[in-house]
Design a protein around this motif. Structure first.
Motif, PDB file in Angstrom:
ATOM      1  N   MET A 146     -64.361 -81.983 -48.662  1.00 23.43           N
ATOM      2  CA  MET A 146     -63.804 -82.034 -47.307  1.00 23.43           C
ATOM      3  C   MET A 146     -63.665 -83.493 -46.867  1.00 23.43           C
ATOM      4  O   MET A 146     -64.604 -84.275 -47.015  1.00 23.43           O
ATOM      5  CB  MET A 146     -64.712 -81.296 -46.312  1.00 23.43           C
ATOM      6  N   ASN A 147     -62.493 -83.878 -46.401  1.00 25.01           N
ATOM      7  CA  ASN A 147     -62.304 -85.210 -45.842  1.00 25.01           C
ATOM      8  C   ASN A 147     -62.583 -85.162 -44.348  1.00 25.01           C
ATOM      9  O   ASN A 147     -62.341 -84.155 -43.693  1.00 25.01           O
ATOM     10  CB  ASN A 147     -60.864 -85.686 -46.098  1.00 25.01           C
ATOM     11  N   LYS A 148     -63.065 -86.272 -43.840  1.00 27.43           N
ATOM     12  CA  LYS A 148     -63.371 -86.265 -42.407  1.00 27.43           C
ATOM     13  C   LYS A 148     -62.076 -86.286 -41.594  1.00 27.43           C
ATOM     14  O   LYS A 148     -61.113 -86.989 -41.932  1.00 27.43           O
ATOM     15  CB  LYS A 148     -64.275 -87.432 -42.049  1.00 27.43           C
ATOM     16  N   SER A 149     -62.096 -85.518 -40.526  1.00 27.23           N
ATOM     17  CA  SER A 149     -60.938 -85.453 -39.635  1.00 27.23           C
ATOM     18  C   SER A 149     -61.394 -84.908 -38.293  1.00 27.23           C
ATOM     19  O   SER A 149     -62.492 -84.377 -38.162  1.00 27.23           O
ATOM     20  CB  SER A 149     -59.834 -84.549 -40.224  1.00 27.23           C
ATOM     21  N   PHE A 150     -60.551 -85.018 -37.291  1.00 29.23           N
ATOM     22  CA  PHE A 150     -60.792 -84.532 -35.928  1.00 29.23           C
ATOM     23  C   PHE A 150     -62.015 -85.217 -35.318  1.00 29.23           C
ATOM     24  O   PHE A 150     -63.100 -84.638 -35.265  1.00 29.23           O
ATOM     25  CB  PHE A 150     -60.990 -83.011 -35.914  1.00 29.23           C
ATOM     26  N   ASN A 151     -61.797 -86.439 -34.886  1.00 26.37           N
ATOM     27  CA  ASN A 151     -62.878 -87.137 -34.194  1.00 26.37           C
ATOM     28  C   ASN A 151     -62.823 -86.808 -32.707  1.00 26.37           C
ATOM     29  O   ASN A 151     -61.789 -86.982 -32.058  1.00 26.37           O
ATOM     30  CB  ASN A 151     -62.768 -88.656 -34.393  1.00 26.37           C
ATOM     31  N   LEU A 152     -63.930 -86.369 -32.151  1.00 29.48           N
ATOM     32  CA  LEU A 152     -63.979 -85.931 -30.752  1.00 29.48           C
ATOM     33  C   LEU A 152     -63.672 -87.057 -29.778  1.00 29.48           C
ATOM     34  O   LEU A 152     -63.299 -86.802 -28.626  1.00 29.48           O
ATOM     35  CB  LEU A 152     -65.360 -85.366 -30.412  1.00 29.48           C
ATOM     36  N   LEU A 153     -63.831 -88.292 -30.228  1.00 30.05           N
ATOM     37  CA  LEU A 153     -63.584 -89.413 -29.331  1.00 30.05           C
ATOM     38  C   LEU A 153     -62.089 -89.594 -29.069  1.00 30.05           C
ATOM     39  O   LEU A 153     -61.699 -90.045 -27.990  1.00 30.05           O
ATOM     40  CB  LEU A 153     -64.156 -90.705 -29.917  1.00 30.05           C
ATOM     41  N   ASP A 154     -61.268 -89.251 -30.054  1.00 32.33           N
ATOM     42  CA  ASP A 154     -59.836 -89.563 -29.966  1.00 32.33           C
ATOM     43  C   ASP A 154     -58.948 -88.324 -29.791  1.00 32.33           C
ATOM     44  O   ASP A 154     -57.951 -88.380 -29.063  1.00 32.33           O
ATOM     45  CB  ASP A 154     -59.400 -90.302 -31.231  1.00 32.33           C
ATOM     46  N   VAL A 155     -59.265 -87.259 -30.499  1.00 35.21           N
ATOM     47  CA  VAL A 155     -58.388 -86.072 -30.488  1.00 35.21           C
ATOM     48  C   VAL A 155     -58.543 -85.322 -29.162  1.00 35.21           C
ATOM     49  O   VAL A 155     -59.664 -85.046 -28.720  1.00 35.21           O
ATOM     50  CB  VAL A 155     -58.754 -85.141 -31.660  1.00 35.21           C
ATOM     51  N   PRO A 156     -57.425 -84.975 -28.505  1.00 32.84           N
ATOM     52  CA  PRO A 156     -57.528 -84.203 -27.258  1.00 32.84           C
ATOM     53  C   PRO A 156     -58.084 -82.797 -27.534  1.00 32.84           C
ATOM     54  O   PRO A 156     -57.509 -82.049 -28.311  1.00 32.84           O
ATOM     55  CB  PRO A 156     -56.084 -84.118 -26.765  1.00 32.84           C
ATOM     56  N   TRP A 157     -59.192 -82.477 -26.920  1.00 34.23           N
ATOM     57  CA  TRP A 157     -59.798 -81.147 -27.135  1.00 34.23           C
ATOM     58  C   TRP A 157     -60.502 -80.624 -25.887  1.00 34.23           C
ATOM     59  O   TRP A 157     -60.708 -79.422 -25.752  1.00 34.23           O
ATOM     60  CB  TRP A 157     -60.830 -81.218 -28.271  1.00 34.23           C
ATOM     61  N   LEU A 158     -60.866 -81.523 -24.951  1.00 32.54           N
ATOM     62  CA  LEU A 158     -61.644 -81.105 -23.780  1.00 32.54           C
ATOM     63  C   LEU A 158     -60.691 -80.878 -22.596  1.00 32.54           C
ATOM     64  O   LEU A 158     -60.068 -81.825 -22.107  1.00 32.54           O
ATOM     65  CB  LEU A 158     -62.669 -82.185 -23.436  1.00 32.54           C
ATOM     66  N   PRO A 159     -60.543 -79.638 -22.108  1.00 39.08           N
ATOM     67  CA  PRO A 159     -59.608 -79.378 -21.002  1.00 39.08           C
ATOM     68  C   PRO A 159     -60.148 -79.907 -19.673  1.00 39.08           C
ATOM     69  O   PRO A 159     -61.292 -79.602 -19.302  1.00 39.08           O
ATOM     70  CB  PRO A 159     -59.498 -77.851 -20.986  1.00 39.08           C
ATOM     71  N   VAL A 160     -59.346 -80.678 -18.978  1.00 39.53           N
ATOM     72  CA  VAL A 160     -59.761 -81.231 -17.693  1.00 39.53           C
ATOM     73  C   VAL A 160     -58.655 -80.999 -16.669  1.00 39.53           C
ATOM     74  O   VAL A 160     -57.479 -80.856 -17.013  1.00 39.53           O
ATOM     75  CB  VAL A 160     -60.050 -82.747 -17.789  1.00 39.53           C
ATOM     76  N   ARG A 161     -59.055 -80.947 -15.415  1.00 38.05           N
ATOM     77  CA  ARG A 161     -58.094 -80.817 -14.317  1.00 38.05           C
ATOM     78  C   ARG A 161     -58.098 -82.113 -13.532  1.00 38.05           C
ATOM     79  O   ARG A 161     -59.142 -82.542 -13.034  1.00 38.05           O
ATOM     80  CB  ARG A 161     -58.458 -79.645 -13.407  1.00 38.05           C
ATOM     81  N   LEU A 162     -56.935 -82.737 -13.439  1.00 35.62           N
ATOM     82  CA  LEU A 162     -56.837 -83.987 -12.688  1.00 35.62           C
ATOM     83  C   LEU A 162     -56.798 -83.692 -11.190  1.00 35.62           C
ATOM     84  O   LEU A 162     -56.643 -82.554 -10.757  1.00 35.62           O
ATOM     85  CB  LEU A 162     -55.587 -84.751 -13.115  1.00 35.62           C
ATOM     86  N   GLN A 163     -56.924 -84.756 -10.409  1.00 40.14           N
ATOM     87  CA  GLN A 163     -56.960 -84.586  -8.953  1.00 40.14           C
ATOM     88  C   GLN A 163     -55.680 -83.967  -8.416  1.00 40.14           C
ATOM     89  O   GLN A 163     -55.690 -83.315  -7.359  1.00 40.14           O
ATOM     90  CB  GLN A 163     -57.214 -85.941  -8.271  1.00 40.14           C
ATOM     91  N   ASP A 164     -54.559 -84.137  -9.133  1.00 45.27           N
ATOM     92  CA  ASP A 164     -53.299 -83.540  -8.662  1.00 45.27           C
ATOM     93  C   ASP A 164     -53.122 -82.103  -9.132  1.00 45.27           C
ATOM     94  O   ASP A 164     -52.069 -81.494  -8.918  1.00 45.27           O
ATOM     95  CB  ASP A 164     -52.107 -84.393  -9.102  1.00 45.27           C
ATOM     96  N   GLY A 165     -54.119 -81.541  -9.801  1.00 48.81           N
ATOM     97  CA  GLY A 165     -54.078 -80.149 -10.219  1.00 48.81           C
ATOM     98  C   GLY A 165     -53.585 -79.913 -11.632  1.00 48.81           C
ATOM     99  O   GLY A 165     -53.673 -78.792 -12.136  1.00 48.81           O
ATOM    100  N   GLN A 166     -53.038 -80.923 -12.275  1.00 48.23           N
ATOM    101  CA  GLN A 166     -52.538 -80.738 -13.636  1.00 48.23           C
ATOM    102  C   GLN A 166     -53.692 -80.671 -14.627  1.00 48.23           C
ATOM    103  O   GLN A 166     -54.710 -81.344 -14.469  1.00 48.23           O
ATOM    104  CB  GLN A 166     -51.594 -81.882 -14.006  1.00 48.23           C
ATOM    105  N   VAL A 167     -53.506 -79.862 -15.669  1.00 46.21           N
ATOM    106  CA  VAL A 167     -54.544 -79.658 -16.677  1.00 46.21           C
ATOM    107  C   VAL A 167     -54.098 -80.261 -18.005  1.00 46.21           C
ATOM    108  O   VAL A 167     -52.966 -80.018 -18.458  1.00 46.21           O
ATOM    109  CB  VAL A 167     -54.847 -78.151 -16.846  1.00 46.21           C
TER     110      VAL A 167
END
Length: 520
Positions: free
Chosen positions: A1-22
């Motif tokens: 297995m090669n290393k891939s998908f670093n949590l620091l860089d890859v978008p994975w955590l859903p967040v809601r911005l102050q303007d309501g966009q996710v």
């Protein structure tokens, strides 16, 4: 297995911005934009709480690394001016190698040893093994039709989010690999509470646990040594602190990505079991009084959570409840701020041993004064207790009336049938939903501490309970029918009910207050 998908860089955590966009963001961007993010946008309650706990562990360890300790004054400053982002980003970069989701030796929050262990290297399980919302094995879920033999692949980001929630909320029970059974996750069968700010940065400052004492190490899983088979087979061990609890590998999991980077299969075994520690309860778990001891607060079918709100508030005598420690940490910050209202998130999963029952997420806005003052909390506690007592009185009277209106009313089983008719009917939701309508206004008045407002709160609450009782009795009357026998039973029952409600009856002036509040 090669290393891939670093949590620091890859978008994975859903967040809601102050303007309501996710959006989905990587960890570096999450902390860089923590002031722009209003909240996490995860929809599964167990994963939502687990993601906040992950961010809290990162923040705590980053601050410990950069400055060792901190004061409430510094926390207040971060709350008002923003998190010390540079220290957090430096910490994440320092541990970058431990944040690869797929890594041959150090996969994030997993156990690479499962790829080589004799008990697991030839065995695969569907990824739904770690999905609390999916059917797997002999635990079918009504609206899910996953098949263990041919699971539908899921994205790596979803597998990661699911894994985080599973490790925190998995119930104890059979595992049958490396050990026959395993302990539950830190938040199994728990309604976890979290104070919320208007931004993610404020939330993290408010819920941040106190600095680790000098000389004591409370390490998150990515800073700990890689788990070996011997460690996975060892006896349960106590958590070294919140960072350990928030990231404990309570089950050993190894995600197996396919060529497209999706996850269909995984390896699975017993994890690093979490031992019970009555001296150090989970920071997000609250306890209420039970039949003999304090019991952990969870979600109950058919019971609105507001009926347990006093459990989250300070109790001077400690006899009625034990609020979650995270609320104490928030209160120490709120004492330095001029805020009148505080939001609380209550989310989690209820289970009966290994059987998952329900999950729920609710949000409440409480006057800050109620979180800071045991006196104000005591007033609310008394009101909720009064509502419960009135309802129990109505239940007793209604059960008698329903029994008297039934055929063979003198038979020994008739009363139990009448009680069951009342309990399964609409009375409970009618009463407590009617009472809840005034709860926000009553709490706001209690929060002012003004004597005239306290009187007004008392009047509104009594009028609300009277109206709720009247609505319940109308439902009982409909259930009784209109036979002569039923009408006699209704007449006697109504007279008994009026006697029970006497303490709630108020003067004409009180009616005026209630009417005035209704118009407001």
């Amino acid at each position: 297995m090669n290393k891939s998908f670093n949590l620091l860089d890859v978008p994975w955590l859903p967040v809601r911005l102050q303007d309501g966009q996710v959006y989905d963001l990587g960890l570096l961007e999450v902390f860089q934009r923590a002031g722009e993010i209003s909240a996490l946008a995860e929809t599964a309650p167990p994963s939502l709480i687990a993601q906040y706990r992950l961010l809290l562990a990162i923040t705590h360890r980053a601050l410990s690394r950069s400055q060792g300790s901190w004061t409430d004054a510094e926390r207040t400053s971060w709350y008002q001016s923003g998190l010390p982002t540079e220290a957090i980003l430096d910490y994440l970069e320092y541990w970058r190698e431990r944040f690869w989701l797929f890594h041959p030796r150090q996969p994030f929050m997993q156990a690479a040893v499962l790829a080589e262990a004799e008990e697991t290297r030839g065995k695969q399980k569907p990824w739904t093994q770690i999905s609390l919302a999916s059917a797997n094995g002999n635990t079918p879920v009504v609206f899910d039709h996953s098949c263990d033999l041919a699971p539908q692949p899921t994205s790596a980001a979803n597998a990661l989010r699911t894994l985080l929630g599973f490790l925190q909320f998995t119930p104890g029970g059979l595992v049958k690999t490396l050990r026959s059974s395993d302990k539950a996750g830190a938040l199994a069968n728990t309604a976890a509470v979290l104070p919320l700010g208007t931004s993610l940065a404020e939330t993290l400052c408010m819920a941040l646990h106190v600095p680790t004492p000098s000389g004591h190490e409370d390490l998150p899983s990515w800073e700990q040594e890689l788990p070996s088979v011997a460690q996975l087979q060892a006896e349960p061990r106590l958590a070294s602190g919140p960072n350990d609890r928030y990231t404990r590998r309570t089950r050993a999991v190894l995600l197996l990505p396919d060529e497209q980077g999706q996850v269909q299969w995984l390896r699975f075994a017993a994890g690093i079991a979490l031992a019970d520690d009555v001296q150090a309860p989970d920071p997000m778990a609250s306890y209420r009084v039970g039949n003999q001891n304090l019991v952990r607060l969870s979600f109950t079918e058919g019971r609105a959570f507001w009926r347990d709100l006093p459990t989250l508030l300070p109790d001077a005598e400690g006899k009625s409840s034990q609020p979650a420690p995270v609320l104490h940490w928030a209160a120490s910050l709120l004492a330095n701020l001029a805020t009148s209202e505080q939001s609380l998130l209550v989310a989690g999963l209820a289970s009966d041993q290994a059987k998952l029952l329900r999950w729920r997420s609710e949000r409440f806005n409480l006057p800050t004064a109620l979180l800071l003052s045991s006196e104000g909390a005591g007033e609310l506690r008394a009101y909720v207790r009064q509502a419960e007592e009135i309802f129990n009185g109505i239940r007793s009277v209604a059960t008698t009336a329903l029994a008297e209106g039934m055929p063979e009313s003198e038979h020994k089983d008739t009363r139990s049938r009448a009680r069951n008719l009342f309990d399964t009917g609409p009375a409970t939701p009618i009463y407590f939903s009617a009472a809840e309508r005034s709860l926000g206004r009553v709490m706001a008045l209690l929060g002012t501490g003004n004597s005239s407002d306290l009187d007004k709160a008392d009047t509104i609450w009594q009028q609300t309970l009277l109206a709720a009782a009247d609505a319940v009795w109308r439902a009982v009357r409909n259930a009784l029918g209109d036979s002569p026998k039923a009408l006699r039973a209704e007449a006697r029952g109504h007279m008994n009910l009026m006697n029970k409600l006497k303490p709630l009856r108020s003067s004409q002036s009180n009616h005026s207050v209630a009417e005035e509040e209704t118009q407001v």
